[in-house]
Motif scaffolding. Structure first.
Motif, PDB file in Angstrom:
ATOM      1  N   VAL A   8      -4.832   7.991  -1.607  1.00  0.00           N
ATOM      2  CA  VAL A   8      -5.463   8.290  -2.921  1.00  0.00           C
ATOM      3  C   VAL A   8      -4.581   8.073  -4.072  1.00  0.00           C
ATOM      4  O   VAL A   8      -3.425   8.876  -4.079  1.00  0.00           O
ATOM      5  CB  VAL A   8      -6.247   9.645  -2.836  1.00  0.00           C
ATOM      6  CG1 VAL A   8      -6.780  10.041  -4.235  1.00  0.00           C
ATOM      7  CG2 VAL A   8      -7.308   9.632  -1.630  1.00  0.00           C
ATOM      8  N   ASN A   9      -4.753   7.156  -4.873  1.00  0.00           N
ATOM      9  CA  ASN A   9      -4.085   7.085  -6.022  1.00  0.00           C
ATOM     10  C   ASN A   9      -4.409   8.158  -7.120  1.00  0.00           C
ATOM     11  O   ASN A   9      -5.412   8.454  -7.675  1.00  0.00           O
ATOM     12  CB  ASN A   9      -4.206   5.771  -6.794  1.00  0.00           C
ATOM     13  CG  ASN A   9      -3.321   5.596  -8.031  1.00  0.00           C
ATOM     14  OD1 ASN A   9      -2.955   6.753  -8.811  1.00  0.00           O
ATOM     15  ND2 ASN A   9      -2.924   4.409  -8.457  1.00  0.00           N
ATOM     16  N   SER A  10      -3.475   9.118  -7.395  1.00  0.00           N
ATOM     17  CA  SER A  10      -3.573  10.408  -8.057  1.00  0.00           C
ATOM     18  C   SER A  10      -4.107  10.130  -9.509  1.00  0.00           C
ATOM     19  O   SER A  10      -4.869  10.857 -10.089  1.00  0.00           O
ATOM     20  CB  SER A  10      -2.416  11.399  -7.931  1.00  0.00           C
ATOM     21  OG  SER A  10      -1.547  10.814  -8.603  1.00  0.00           O
ATOM     22  N   ASN A  11      -3.432   9.092 -10.062  1.00  0.00           N
ATOM     23  CA  ASN A  11      -3.936   8.747 -11.464  1.00  0.00           C
ATOM     24  C   ASN A  11      -5.438   8.178 -11.562  1.00  0.00           C
ATOM     25  O   ASN A  11      -6.256   8.739 -12.383  1.00  0.00           O
ATOM     26  CB  ASN A  11      -3.101   7.574 -12.094  1.00  0.00           C
ATOM     27  CG  ASN A  11      -1.596   8.078 -12.284  1.00  0.00           C
ATOM     28  OD1 ASN A  11      -1.487   9.292 -12.513  1.00  0.00           O
ATOM     29  ND2 ASN A  11      -0.648   7.405 -11.957  1.00  0.00           N
ATOM     30  N   GLU A  12      -5.856   7.475 -10.550  1.00  0.00           N
ATOM     31  CA  GLU A  12      -7.282   7.074 -10.602  1.00  0.00           C
ATOM     32  C   GLU A  12      -8.358   8.254 -10.324  1.00  0.00           C
ATOM     33  O   GLU A  12      -9.327   8.363 -10.585  1.00  0.00           O
ATOM     34  CB  GLU A  12      -7.505   6.146  -9.176  1.00  0.00           C
ATOM     35  CG  GLU A  12      -7.049   4.751  -9.582  1.00  0.00           C
ATOM     36  CD  GLU A  12      -7.147   3.682  -8.523  1.00  0.00           C
ATOM     37  OE1 GLU A  12      -7.753   4.272  -7.425  1.00  0.00           O
ATOM     38  OE2 GLU A  12      -6.540   2.624  -8.443  1.00  0.00           O
ATOM     39  N   TYR A  13      -7.943   9.250  -9.344  1.00  0.00           N
ATOM     40  CA  TYR A  13      -8.321  10.256  -9.201  1.00  0.00           C
ATOM     41  C   TYR A  13      -8.766  11.228 -10.356  1.00  0.00           C
ATOM     42  O   TYR A  13      -9.713  11.578 -10.705  1.00  0.00           O
ATOM     43  CB  TYR A  13      -7.974  11.290  -8.011  1.00  0.00           C
ATOM     44  CG  TYR A  13      -8.821  12.520  -7.527  1.00  0.00           C
ATOM     45  CD1 TYR A  13      -9.988  12.303  -6.827  1.00  0.00           C
ATOM     46  CD2 TYR A  13      -8.102  13.841  -8.170  1.00  0.00           C
ATOM     47  CE1 TYR A  13     -10.624  13.440  -6.611  1.00  0.00           C
ATOM     48  CE2 TYR A  13      -8.933  15.011  -7.704  1.00  0.00           C
ATOM     49  CZ  TYR A  13     -10.322  14.718  -6.862  1.00  0.00           C
ATOM     50  OH  TYR A  13     -10.994  15.818  -6.527  1.00  0.00           O
ATOM     51  N   LYS A  14      -7.714  11.357 -11.179  1.00  0.00           N
ATOM     52  CA  LYS A  14      -7.713  12.355 -12.272  1.00  0.00           C
ATOM     53  C   LYS A  14      -8.508  11.638 -13.422  1.00  0.00           C
ATOM     54  O   LYS A  14      -9.242  12.289 -14.126  1.00  0.00           O
ATOM     55  CB  LYS A  14      -6.376  12.538 -12.816  1.00  0.00           C
ATOM     56  CG  LYS A  14      -5.558  13.130 -12.050  1.00  0.00           C
ATOM     57  CD  LYS A  14      -3.842  13.416 -12.650  1.00  0.00           C
ATOM     58  CE  LYS A  14      -2.976  14.253 -11.637  1.00  0.00           C
ATOM     59  NZ  LYS A  14      -1.808  14.147 -11.870  1.00  0.00           N
ATOM     60  N   GLU A  15      -8.451  10.265 -13.219  1.00  0.00           N
ATOM     61  CA  GLU A  15      -9.134   9.497 -14.256  1.00  0.00           C
ATOM     62  C   GLU A  15     -10.912   9.428 -14.210  1.00  0.00           C
ATOM     63  O   GLU A  15     -11.466   8.903 -14.888  1.00  0.00           O
ATOM     64  CB  GLU A  15      -8.627   8.101 -14.753  1.00  0.00           C
ATOM     65  CG  GLU A  15      -7.262   8.259 -15.395  1.00  0.00           C
ATOM     66  CD  GLU A  15      -6.361   6.910 -15.152  1.00  0.00           C
ATOM     67  OE1 GLU A  15      -6.960   5.961 -14.894  1.00  0.00           O
ATOM     68  OE2 GLU A  15      -5.334   6.985 -15.718  1.00  0.00           O
ATOM     69  N   MET A  62       0.891  -1.282   0.061  1.00  0.00           N
ATOM     70  CA  MET A  62      -0.092   0.024  -0.001  1.00  0.00           C
ATOM     71  C   MET A  62       0.940   1.249  -0.166  1.00  0.00           C
ATOM     72  O   MET A  62       2.086   1.294   0.702  1.00  0.00           O
ATOM     73  CB  MET A  62      -0.925  -0.213   1.102  1.00  0.00           C
ATOM     74  CG  MET A  62      -1.706   1.213   1.288  1.00  0.00           C
ATOM     75  SD  MET A  62      -2.960   1.327   2.701  1.00  0.00           S
ATOM     76  CE  MET A  62      -3.999  -0.120   2.448  1.00  0.00           C
ATOM     77  N   LYS A  63       0.639   2.311  -0.958  1.00  0.00           N
ATOM     78  CA  LYS A  63       1.059   3.518  -0.788  1.00  0.00           C
ATOM     79  C   LYS A  63       1.236   4.355   0.577  1.00  0.00           C
ATOM     80  O   LYS A  63       0.248   4.116   1.250  1.00  0.00           O
ATOM     81  CB  LYS A  63       0.502   4.436  -1.843  1.00  0.00           C
ATOM     82  CG  LYS A  63       1.210   5.756  -1.915  1.00  0.00           C
ATOM     83  CD  LYS A  63       0.242   6.636  -3.058  1.00  0.00           C
ATOM     84  CE  LYS A  63       1.048   8.031  -3.098  1.00  0.00           C
ATOM     85  NZ  LYS A  63       0.034   9.042  -2.989  1.00  0.00           N
ATOM     86  N   GLU A  64       2.249   4.641   0.905  1.00  0.00           N
ATOM     87  CA  GLU A  64       2.471   5.631   2.125  1.00  0.00           C
ATOM     88  C   GLU A  64       1.899   6.899   1.817  1.00  0.00           C
ATOM     89  O   GLU A  64       1.801   7.470   0.989  1.00  0.00           O
ATOM     90  CB  GLU A  64       3.734   5.787   2.373  1.00  0.00           C
ATOM     91  CG  GLU A  64       4.343   6.601   3.729  1.00  0.00           C
ATOM     92  CD  GLU A  64       5.862   6.665   4.052  1.00  0.00           C
ATOM     93  OE1 GLU A  64       6.116   7.737   4.465  1.00  0.00           O
ATOM     94  OE2 GLU A  64       6.574   5.770   3.328  1.00  0.00           O
ATOM     95  N   ILE A  65       1.089   7.309   2.859  1.00  0.00           N
ATOM     96  CA  ILE A  65       0.551   8.848   3.075  1.00  0.00           C
ATOM     97  C   ILE A  65       1.251   9.748   3.799  1.00  0.00           C
ATOM     98  O   ILE A  65       1.865   9.536   4.761  1.00  0.00           O
ATOM     99  CB  ILE A  65      -0.819   8.649   3.963  1.00  0.00           C
ATOM    100  CG1 ILE A  65      -1.645   7.781   3.239  1.00  0.00           C
ATOM    101  CG2 ILE A  65      -1.370  10.062   4.056  1.00  0.00           C
ATOM    102  CD1 ILE A  65      -2.898   7.666   4.164  1.00  0.00           C
ATOM    103  N   ASN A  66       1.701  10.763   2.958  1.00  0.00           N
ATOM    104  CA  ASN A  66       2.474  12.018   3.450  1.00  0.00           C
ATOM    105  C   ASN A  66       2.038  13.121   3.460  1.00  0.00           C
ATOM    106  O   ASN A  66       0.808  13.525   3.134  1.00  0.00           O
ATOM    107  CB  ASN A  66       3.705  12.042   2.424  1.00  0.00           C
ATOM    108  CG  ASN A  66       4.424  10.771   2.168  1.00  0.00           C
ATOM    109  OD1 ASN A  66       5.131  10.426   2.976  1.00  0.00           O
ATOM    110  ND2 ASN A  66       4.470  10.261   0.937  1.00  0.00           N
ATOM    111  N   THR A  67       2.616  14.106   4.366  1.00  0.00           N
ATOM    112  CA  THR A  67       1.961  15.304   4.526  1.00  0.00           C
ATOM    113  C   THR A  67       1.870  16.047   3.182  1.00  0.00           C
ATOM    114  O   THR A  67       2.833  15.886   2.115  1.00  0.00           O
ATOM    115  CB  THR A  67       3.033  16.171   5.249  1.00  0.00           C
ATOM    116  OG1 THR A  67       3.197  15.567   6.471  1.00  0.00           O
ATOM    117  CG2 THR A  67       2.697  17.910   5.536  1.00  0.00           C
TER     118      THR A  67
END
Length: 87
Positions: free
Chosen positions: A69-76, A1-6
């Motif tokens: 949140v996967n930014s590519n999924e959000y954009k698509e 799973m992707k890490e969440i950052n500030t």
């Protein structure tokens, strides 16, 4: 799973408790998400969890209740304006 950052957007499901903590470290206010939300992560605290912006205020959410949140999924997403439950 992707890490969440500030600075990341994060997904918080429905029925998650958010807490507001005063300067002395005590919980002084709580709220519960009534729908899934996207929130901006503003701070990561090992003991308190993730600090996020929700409804214009700073809240802490338990690390087990927040997801990257996967930014590519959000954009698509076909209707990104409705991704957060907004109409």
């Amino acid at each position: 799973m992707k890490e969440i950052n500030t600075g990341d957007l994060a997904y918080i499901p429905r029925d998650v408790t958010l807490v507001s903590i005063d300067r002395n470290g005590f919980v002084y206010k709580t709220t519960m998400t009534d729908k899934p939300i996207l929130a901006l992560v503003t701070k990561i605290d090992e003991s308190k969890g993730y600090e996020v912006v929700y409804n214009g205020s700073q809240w802490y959410v338990n690390k087990r209740s927040i997801y990257p949140v996967n930014s590519n999924e959000y954009k698509e997403h076909k209707d990104a304006s409705n991704f957060n439950g907004n109409t």
